[in-house]
Design a protein around this motif. Structure first.
Motif, PDB file in Angstrom:
ATOM      1  N   THR A 140       0.810  -1.220   0.000  1.00 28.29           N
ATOM      2  CA  THR A 140       0.000   0.000   0.000  1.00 28.29           C
ATOM      3  C   THR A 140       0.841   1.267   0.000  1.00 28.29           C
ATOM      4  O   THR A 140       0.334   2.337  -0.304  1.00 28.29           O
ATOM      5  N   ASP A 141       2.122   1.143   0.331  1.00 29.28           N
ATOM      6  CA  ASP A 141       2.971   2.332   0.370  1.00 29.28           C
ATOM      7  C   ASP A 141       4.427   1.904   0.227  1.00 29.28           C
ATOM      8  O   ASP A 141       4.850   0.889   0.801  1.00 29.28           O
ATOM      9  N   VAL A 142       5.189   2.682  -0.538  1.00 27.30           N
ATOM     10  CA  VAL A 142       6.620   2.429  -0.746  1.00 27.30           C
ATOM     11  C   VAL A 142       7.349   3.738  -0.491  1.00 27.30           C
ATOM     12  O   VAL A 142       7.156   4.718  -1.217  1.00 27.30           O
ATOM     13  N   THR A 143       8.189   3.760   0.539  1.00 31.44           N
ATOM     14  CA  THR A 143       8.910   4.985   0.892  1.00 31.44           C
ATOM     15  C   THR A 143      10.368   4.662   1.168  1.00 31.44           C
ATOM     16  O   THR A 143      10.695   3.571   1.662  1.00 31.44           O
ATOM     17  N   PRO A 144      11.279   5.601   0.863  1.00 35.43           N
ATOM     18  CA  PRO A 144      12.695   5.399   1.198  1.00 35.43           C
ATOM     19  C   PRO A 144      12.876   5.297   2.706  1.00 35.43           C
ATOM     20  O   PRO A 144      12.134   5.891   3.492  1.00 35.43           O
ATOM     21  N   THR A 160       4.997  -0.848   3.066  1.00 38.83           N
ATOM     22  CA  THR A 160       3.832  -1.178   3.881  1.00 38.83           C
ATOM     23  C   THR A 160       2.951  -2.148   3.111  1.00 38.83           C
ATOM     24  O   THR A 160       2.586  -1.894   1.958  1.00 38.83           O
ATOM     25  N   VAL A 161       2.635  -3.276   3.736  1.00 39.77           N
ATOM     26  CA  VAL A 161       1.824  -4.316   3.091  1.00 39.77           C
ATOM     27  C   VAL A 161       0.672  -4.689   4.022  1.00 39.77           C
ATOM     28  O   VAL A 161       0.696  -4.384   5.221  1.00 39.77           O
ATOM     29  N   LYS A 162      -0.311  -5.361   3.465  1.00 41.75           N
ATOM     30  CA  LYS A 162      -1.441  -5.814   4.273  1.00 41.75           C
ATOM     31  C   LYS A 162      -1.016  -6.996   5.128  1.00 41.75           C
ATOM     32  O   LYS A 162      -0.333  -7.912   4.670  1.00 41.75           O
ATOM     33  N   ALA A 163      -1.399  -6.946   6.401  1.00 42.86           N
ATOM     34  CA  ALA A 163      -1.035  -7.996   7.344  1.00 42.86           C
ATOM     35  C   ALA A 163      -1.978  -9.187   7.219  1.00 42.86           C
ATOM     36  O   ALA A 163      -3.073  -9.091   6.633  1.00 42.86           O
ATOM     37  N   HIS A 164      -1.559 -10.315   7.771  1.00 44.12           N
ATOM     38  CA  HIS A 164      -2.403 -11.504   7.770  1.00 44.12           C
ATOM     39  C   HIS A 164      -3.611 -11.281   8.674  1.00 44.12           C
ATOM     40  O   HIS A 164      -3.493 -10.687   9.755  1.00 44.12           O
ATOM     41  N   PRO A 165      -4.782 -11.747   8.251  1.00 39.33           N
ATOM     42  CA  PRO A 165      -5.990 -11.511   9.077  1.00 39.33           C
ATOM     43  C   PRO A 165      -5.877 -12.055  10.491  1.00 39.33           C
ATOM     44  O   PRO A 165      -6.505 -11.524  11.416  1.00 39.33           O
ATOM     45  N   SER A 166      -5.048 -13.092  10.698  1.00 37.92           N
ATOM     46  CA  SER A 166      -4.953 -13.695  12.026  1.00 37.92           C
ATOM     47  C   SER A 166      -4.315 -12.764  13.056  1.00 37.92           C
ATOM     48  O   SER A 166      -4.486 -12.950  14.252  1.00 37.92           O
ATOM     49  N   THR A 167      -3.593 -11.761  12.595  1.00 33.69           N
ATOM     50  CA  THR A 167      -2.924 -10.844  13.518  1.00 33.69           C
ATOM     51  C   THR A 167      -3.871  -9.807  14.091  1.00 33.69           C
ATOM     52  O   THR A 167      -3.566  -9.177  15.107  1.00 33.69           O
ATOM     53  N   GLY A 168      -4.969  -9.577  13.415  1.00 36.13           N
ATOM     54  CA  GLY A 168      -5.885  -8.545  13.863  1.00 36.13           C
ATOM     55  C   GLY A 168      -5.432  -7.144  13.527  1.00 36.13           C
ATOM     56  O   GLY A 168      -6.054  -6.170  13.949  1.00 36.13           O
ATOM     57  N   GLU A 169      -4.348  -7.028  12.786  1.00 41.63           N
ATOM     58  CA  GLU A 169      -3.838  -5.727  12.375  1.00 41.63           C
ATOM     59  C   GLU A 169      -4.064  -5.545  10.876  1.00 41.63           C
ATOM     60  O   GLU A 169      -4.065  -6.510  10.109  1.00 41.63           O
ATOM     61  N   GLY A 170      -4.220  -4.297  10.486  1.00 45.09           N
ATOM     62  CA  GLY A 170      -4.497  -4.038   9.084  1.00 45.09           C
ATOM     63  C   GLY A 170      -3.255  -4.016   8.204  1.00 45.09           C
ATOM     64  O   GLY A 170      -3.294  -4.422   7.052  1.00 45.09           O
ATOM     65  N   GLU A 171      -2.119  -3.542   8.766  1.00 45.87           N
ATOM     66  CA  GLU A 171      -0.921  -3.372   7.956  1.00 45.87           C
ATOM     67  C   GLU A 171       0.307  -3.875   8.693  1.00 45.87           C
ATOM     68  O   GLU A 171       0.343  -3.944   9.919  1.00 45.87           O
TER      69      GLU A 171
END
Length: 571
Positions: free
Chosen positions: A284-288, A303-314
């Protein structure tokens, strides 16, 4: 998800320190790029570049047809009619204005333009653009001169010539060189975007004004001017777009390092698309990230999408973007080290960016399997075949560089244990510096294995130990690090390390931080040793080193002679 090995046991602790595994990342199905589909970030000549190349091909074809069929007289008649029409418009004031308008095509003005470009490109250290610009000028001047000599077309007749001229007139050599200089200047010195667009229109206006001046003065045939302008525009346009694309060699006047590529715009979109297709990561985002400590690649926080099992979005992963520019820089870097150091380095340059990324990924996996505290490797992403690749690893979130972090005895032990482990498995990191040692919650991580070596010389392994001790002492002191080092290394091994290490073998960042602190840690460690070994000399002359030095000096001499000759050649 791959299994997570444990870190090395720190000396003085009751058990091994368990490293957290890589973050849980959402994955989607990977997509194989079908044959014939362009890569995420293709190299494009663009429509205008293809059009100019096609136009130059048409000019060359016309030259061939004229030479074979002998139809040059038809061009002579048409050109003469145009020049006669211009001659009828001549007035004393108009002649003066025409002479002033055509000053850019004079020999002196072209030489001044040559020197101005040379000085500016050298001043801004835009070496790639300088070499391309230099090559374009050589090709254009020689091709135009050879063509004019082959066709041997005389200057306009039946019309009075005003002004100076020399040589044959097809193509117009002054207009060819002027067009090549102006277009090269725009692509080498003007940033892309609106400024470059304005620059192109300015160049177009200057060429038109100069061409009208030369037609008014009857210094050139209309067809000779058209042919010269087409050749002078097409050659630099194609060369700069193919050899110095904006995405790889941007023209900018900021303080950023040339190794750091712009990851916004087309390249950013290409990275996001390639991550999804090739690794199944939803970015979702690429930054130096951490640019100050990296001089040979573009480090990125993705920044990437996290696994649903973690309960976190990113979540985040780390990426190192390599381009063909880094491979070429690596070649010059290793050539310079060979000339400086000789055989002890025993370095071989990489011949492709693909091999460079493969090697670092391979070394990282070796370190990981040997339970060294390194980030978890996640894979390689191809951005442009043979030009740009992205190495993706675990992101050590919340970590600080060793030069800024709190260093306690446990962290010191982990760093020294990492060196001991590399010695045991027959490897060397070769770039131990504060930026490559991260500390998070009392755990030390070793990153950036691009320069690592399998089965290095004992000298190289000794340098690793000395540099590790120097980095750890930046935030503590030499006596404390030396006392902890004696738990894992003998006095002889430590003495050998500091006998092999001096300023030239320390990474640039480490030398800079030592100067900033005003401490001579190297001398402090030497005073702590019970005995000192003779310094290990790194200057070794071999036939290979002698040959490379001779070739380098000869190439520099030839380049100087060619430059002087080109500056003195008449136009």
């Amino acid at each position: 998800m791959a299994s997570v090995p444990q870190a090395l046991p720190a000396a003085g602790t009751t058990g091994p320190v368990v490293r957290p595994g890589p973050p849980a990342i959402a994955r989607v199905r990977r997509r194989r790029r079908p044959s014939g589909e362009p890569p995420p970030l293709p190299r494009q000549l663009r429509a205008s570049g293809k059009w100019w190349l096609a136009l130059s091909g048409a000019v060359v074809l016309a030259w061939v047809v004229v030479v074979v069929t002998g139809t040059i007289r038809y061009f002579d008649v048409a050109d003469t009619r145009v020049l006669q029409a211009f001659a009828e418009l001549r007035t004393p004031l108009g002649t003066d204005l025409a002479r002033a308008a055509g000053v850019l095509a004079t020999e002196r003005a072209l030489h001044v333009m040559w020197l101005a470009n040379l000085v500016m490109l050298v001043a801004f250290r835009r070496w790639r653009h300088l070499f391309v610009w230099f090559g374009v000028v050589l090709v254009v001047v020689n091709v135009a001169a050879l063509t004019a000599t082959t066709l041997q077309r005389p200057r306009p007749f039946e019309v009075e010539l005003l002004g100076t001229w020399s040589g044959f007139s097809m193509p117009s050599l002054p207009m060819t060189v002027l067009a090549a200089f102006l277009v090269s200047t725009v692509y080498a010195l003007v940033p892309p975007g609106r400024k470059r667009t304005i620059g192109k229109w300015v160049v177009c206006g200057l060429i038109v004004v100069t061409a009208l001046s030369r037609l008014y003065l009857a210094q050139d045939h209309p067809s000779g001017i058209v042919a010269g302008v087409v050749l002078g525009v097409a050659a630099p346009l194609a060369a700069f777009r193919l050899l110095t694309p904006n995405s790889v060699y941007p023209v900018r006047y900021s303080r950023g390092r040339p190794a750091h590529l712009d990851v916004s715009g087309e390249r950013g979109d290409a990275i996001v698309r390639a991550l999804q297709d090739q690794l199944g990561l939803l970015a979702t985002d690429v930054t130096p990230h951490g640019l100050a400590g990296s001089g040979g690649s573009t480090p990125l926080r993705i920044t990437v999408k996290a696994h649903p099992s973690t309960g976190e979005g990113e979540s985040c992963v780390f990426g190192k973007l390599y381009a063909i520019t880094h491979v070429r820089s690596d070649r010059w870097y290793k050539l310079g080290r060979t000339l400086l150091y000789g055989r002890l380095e025993d370095e071989k340059p990489f011949h492709s960016v693909r091999r460079l990324v493969q090697y670092e990924d391979y070394i990282l996996r070796l370190f990981w399997e040997a339970s060294l505290p390194v980030p978890h490797p996640l894979g390689i992403v191809e951005i442009t075949p043979e030009r740009e690749y992205l190495l993706v690893t675990e992101f050590i979130a919340g970590a600080q560089e060793a030069g800024d972090a709190e260093i306690d005895d446990a962290v010191i032990d982990q760093g020294l244990a990492a060196v001991r482990r590399m010695w045991d498995i027959g490897m060397a990191h070769r770039d131990i510096k504060p930026a490559n040692l991260l500390v998070r919650d009392g755990d030390l991580f070793l990153i950036d294995s691009a320069f690592a070596e399998v089965r290095p010389s004992p000298w190289r392994q000794a340098v690793d130990l000395a540099n590790m001790m120097l980095v750890l002492a930046l935030r503590t002191d030499a006596a404390r690090v030396y006392a902890r080092a004696r738990r894992q290394f003998t006095d002889e091994e430590i003495a050998e390390a500091f006998a092999a290490t001096r300023g030239l073998t320390m990474p640039t960042q480490l030398r800079r931080m030592l100067r900033q602190q005003g401490r001579d840690l190297h001398a402090d460690f030497l005073r702590l040793l019970p005995f000192q070994l003779p310094p290990v000399h790194i200057q070794r002359w071999t036939w290979r080193r002698f040959g490379l030095t001779a070739v380098t000096v000869a190439a520099a001499g030839v380049a100087a002679v060619v430059t002087v000759g080109l500056l003195g050649s008449p136009l």
